[in-house]
Every structure is written in C-alpha cells, then in structure tokens.
Write a protein that holds these residues in place. Sequence first.
Motif, PDB file in Angstrom:
ATOM      1  N   ASN A  25       0.828  -1.203   0.000  1.00 56.55           N
ATOM      2  CA  ASN A  25       0.000   0.000   0.000  1.00 56.55           C
ATOM      3  C   ASN A  25       0.863   1.252   0.000  1.00 56.55           C
ATOM      4  O   ASN A  25       2.044   1.207   0.321  1.00 56.55           O
ATOM      5  CB  ASN A  25      -0.921   0.017   1.214  1.00 56.55           C
ATOM      6  CG  ASN A  25      -2.009  -1.018   1.111  1.00 56.55           C
ATOM      7  OD1 ASN A  25      -2.444  -1.384   0.031  1.00 56.55           O
ATOM      8  ND2 ASN A  25      -2.448  -1.518   2.249  1.00 56.55           N
ATOM      9  N   GLY A  26       0.241   2.358  -0.335  1.00 56.18           N
ATOM     10  CA  GLY A  26       0.897   3.659  -0.377  1.00 56.18           C
ATOM     11  C   GLY A  26       0.411   4.427  -1.595  1.00 56.18           C
ATOM     12  O   GLY A  26       1.169   4.735  -2.493  1.00 56.18           O
ATOM     13  N   CYS A  61       4.140   0.502   2.130  1.00 56.85           N
ATOM     14  CA  CYS A  61       4.227  -0.441   3.252  1.00 56.85           C
ATOM     15  C   CYS A  61       3.666  -1.790   2.831  1.00 56.85           C
ATOM     16  O   CYS A  61       2.861  -1.889   1.913  1.00 56.85           O
ATOM     17  CB  CYS A  61       3.491   0.078   4.480  1.00 56.85           C
ATOM     18  SG  CYS A  61       1.706   0.132   4.313  1.00 56.85           S
ATOM     19  N   CYS A  62       4.120  -2.810   3.517  1.00 56.75           N
ATOM     20  CA  CYS A  62       3.592  -4.155   3.295  1.00 56.75           C
ATOM     21  C   CYS A  62       2.453  -4.360   4.294  1.00 56.75           C
ATOM     22  O   CYS A  62       2.686  -4.511   5.493  1.00 56.75           O
ATOM     23  CB  CYS A  62       4.687  -5.199   3.511  1.00 56.75           C
ATOM     24  SG  CYS A  62       4.068  -6.891   3.341  1.00 56.75           S
ATOM     25  N   SER A  63       1.236  -4.349   3.800  1.00 52.16           N
ATOM     26  CA  SER A  63       0.094  -4.480   4.707  1.00 52.16           C
ATOM     27  C   SER A  63      -0.114  -5.924   5.156  1.00 52.16           C
ATOM     28  O   SER A  63      -1.000  -6.197   5.956  1.00 52.16           O
ATOM     29  CB  SER A  63      -1.174  -3.910   4.081  1.00 52.16           C
ATOM     30  OG  SER A  63      -1.525  -4.655   2.954  1.00 52.16           O
ATOM     31  N   TYR A  92       8.511  -1.393   3.937  1.00 50.73           N
ATOM     32  CA  TYR A  92       8.299  -0.751   2.657  1.00 50.73           C
ATOM     33  C   TYR A  92       8.715  -1.660   1.505  1.00 50.73           C
ATOM     34  O   TYR A  92       9.437  -2.634   1.701  1.00 50.73           O
ATOM     35  CB  TYR A  92       8.979   0.609   2.584  1.00 50.73           C
ATOM     36  CG  TYR A  92      10.496   0.589   2.667  1.00 50.73           C
ATOM     37  CD1 TYR A  92      11.265   0.508   1.511  1.00 50.73           C
ATOM     38  CD2 TYR A  92      11.145   0.686   3.892  1.00 50.73           C
ATOM     39  CE1 TYR A  92      12.649   0.503   1.590  1.00 50.73           C
ATOM     40  CE2 TYR A  92      12.516   0.683   3.961  1.00 50.73           C
ATOM     41  CZ  TYR A  92      13.275   0.587   2.809  1.00 50.73           C
ATOM     42  OH  TYR A  92      14.633   0.586   2.882  1.00 50.73           O
ATOM     43  N   CYS A  93       8.251  -1.318   0.342  1.00 50.74           N
ATOM     44  CA  CYS A  93       8.568  -2.076  -0.864  1.00 50.74           C
ATOM     45  C   CYS A  93       9.860  -1.512  -1.454  1.00 50.74           C
ATOM     46  O   CYS A  93       9.869  -0.397  -1.976  1.00 50.74           O
ATOM     47  CB  CYS A  93       7.437  -1.996  -1.879  1.00 50.74           C
ATOM     48  SG  CYS A  93       7.806  -2.940  -3.388  1.00 50.74           S
ATOM     49  N   GLY A  94      10.917  -2.275  -1.371  1.00 50.56           N
ATOM     50  CA  GLY A  94      12.204  -1.850  -1.914  1.00 50.56           C
ATOM     51  C   GLY A  94      12.252  -1.880  -3.432  1.00 50.56           C
ATOM     52  O   GLY A  94      13.185  -1.364  -4.031  1.00 50.56           O
ATOM     53  N   SER A  95      11.233  -2.455  -4.053  1.00 49.23           N
ATOM     54  CA  SER A  95      11.172  -2.545  -5.516  1.00 49.23           C
ATOM     55  C   SER A  95      10.374  -1.406  -6.128  1.00 49.23           C
ATOM     56  O   SER A  95      10.261  -1.318  -7.353  1.00 49.23           O
ATOM     57  CB  SER A  95      10.551  -3.882  -5.921  1.00 49.23           C
ATOM     58  OG  SER A  95      11.273  -4.946  -5.362  1.00 49.23           O
ATOM     59  N   PHE A  96       9.808  -0.541  -5.301  1.00 49.25           N
ATOM     60  CA  PHE A  96       8.999   0.579  -5.766  1.00 49.25           C
ATOM     61  C   PHE A  96       9.812   1.506  -6.669  1.00 49.25           C
ATOM     62  O   PHE A  96      10.953   1.855  -6.358  1.00 49.25           O
ATOM     63  CB  PHE A  96       8.467   1.385  -4.591  1.00 49.25           C
ATOM     64  CG  PHE A  96       7.846   2.711  -4.967  1.00 49.25           C
ATOM     65  CD1 PHE A  96       6.542   2.762  -5.422  1.00 49.25           C
ATOM     66  CD2 PHE A  96       8.586   3.867  -4.895  1.00 49.25           C
ATOM     67  CE1 PHE A  96       5.977   3.976  -5.788  1.00 49.25           C
ATOM     68  CE2 PHE A  96       8.028   5.091  -5.248  1.00 49.25           C
ATOM     69  CZ  PHE A  96       6.719   5.149  -5.707  1.00 49.25           C
ATOM     70  N   ARG A  97       9.211   1.894  -7.785  1.00 49.64           N
ATOM     71  CA  ARG A  97       9.795   2.896  -8.679  1.00 49.64           C
ATOM     72  C   ARG A  97       8.661   3.853  -9.081  1.00 49.64           C
ATOM     73  O   ARG A  97       7.641   3.426  -9.627  1.00 49.64           O
ATOM     74  CB  ARG A  97      10.402   2.285  -9.941  1.00 49.64           C
ATOM     75  CG  ARG A  97      11.543   1.315  -9.684  1.00 49.64           C
ATOM     76  CD  ARG A  97      12.759   2.007  -9.073  1.00 49.64           C
ATOM     77  NE  ARG A  97      13.769   1.054  -8.673  1.00 49.64           N
ATOM     78  CZ  ARG A  97      13.977   0.631  -7.434  1.00 49.64           C
ATOM     79  NH1 ARG A  97      13.238   1.064  -6.444  1.00 49.64           N
ATOM     80  NH2 ARG A  97      14.925  -0.241  -7.162  1.00 49.64           N
ATOM     81  N   VAL A 130      -0.352   0.832  -4.987  1.00 45.14           N
ATOM     82  CA  VAL A 130       0.459   2.039  -5.124  1.00 45.14           C
ATOM     83  C   VAL A 130       0.331   2.516  -6.566  1.00 45.14           C
ATOM     84  O   VAL A 130       1.041   2.072  -7.460  1.00 45.14           O
ATOM     85  CB  VAL A 130       1.937   1.778  -4.755  1.00 45.14           C
ATOM     86  CG1 VAL A 130       2.719   3.074  -4.778  1.00 45.14           C
ATOM     87  CG2 VAL A 130       2.032   1.111  -3.393  1.00 45.14           C
ATOM     88  N   LYS A 131      -0.608   3.406  -6.788  1.00 41.29           N
ATOM     89  CA  LYS A 131      -0.917   3.865  -8.147  1.00 41.29           C
ATOM     90  C   LYS A 131       0.238   4.610  -8.803  1.00 41.29           C
ATOM     91  O   LYS A 131       0.309   4.714 -10.014  1.00 41.29           O
ATOM     92  CB  LYS A 131      -2.161   4.744  -8.118  1.00 41.29           C
ATOM     93  CG  LYS A 131      -3.348   4.064  -7.476  1.00 41.29           C
ATOM     94  CD  LYS A 131      -4.490   3.982  -8.418  1.00 41.29           C
ATOM     95  CE  LYS A 131      -5.697   3.381  -7.740  1.00 41.29           C
ATOM     96  NZ  LYS A 131      -5.879   2.001  -8.024  1.00 41.29           N
TER      97      LYS A 131
END
Length: 107
Positions: free
Chosen positions: A27-28, A38-40, A100-105, A68-69
Amino acid sequence: MALVGCNVNNCAHNTDGTCYANKISVNGKKARTSNNTCCSSFVNESGYSDFSNSALDNTQCSSLSCNVKTCVNNAGIICALRDVSITSNADSANALSQTYCGSFRCK
C-alpha cells in the motif's frame, strides 16, 4: 508466482529472507519514494501464538497486489514484477508502517 524477498526479520511470514505469506498487499496510494509504501501483510512474529504459527502455509506468494498507483510496476492492482523486495529500516518492525517495498519505482 512472485518471489518476495524480505529482510523484515521479525515478520512471521519471513523464512530465511523469503516471504511465505500466500497473499501480499503493498500500500501507499500517493507514494513518491519507497519509504511511502508499506507491506500491509506484515505480521509481527511475537503476536503469533504457537497455534497460528503451525497454521502458516510454507509456500511462496501466490498473489501480490499493489495499491500504489504511482508505481511503474503497478499493473491494475497487481505487481508486474516477478521478484519483489520488502524491507524495513528498523531492526525490529513494530507496525506495517515500518516496512516498505524496496522494488517501488515512481512513475
């Protein structure tokens, strides 16, 4: 099936750095950095009783949803990545907001 690496040492789903939750949700909604995600699905292992620990499924993630749009890997609420990293800056996370998602871009 997604492979989810996890360095949140005290998450009940983490086994040797791999997440074994069958469903994971990141989420985020308006995140601009990975720290805004964050990992819900995080569950503090200290909150699990012996009964619930024995009920954990020992298979890897079969559903990785992304709410996470703003993430380039969000493909209509499903993460398009095959390998994802969930992490934390805390030695011992106490709440999902510390993951948190370390793969988020960001788009």
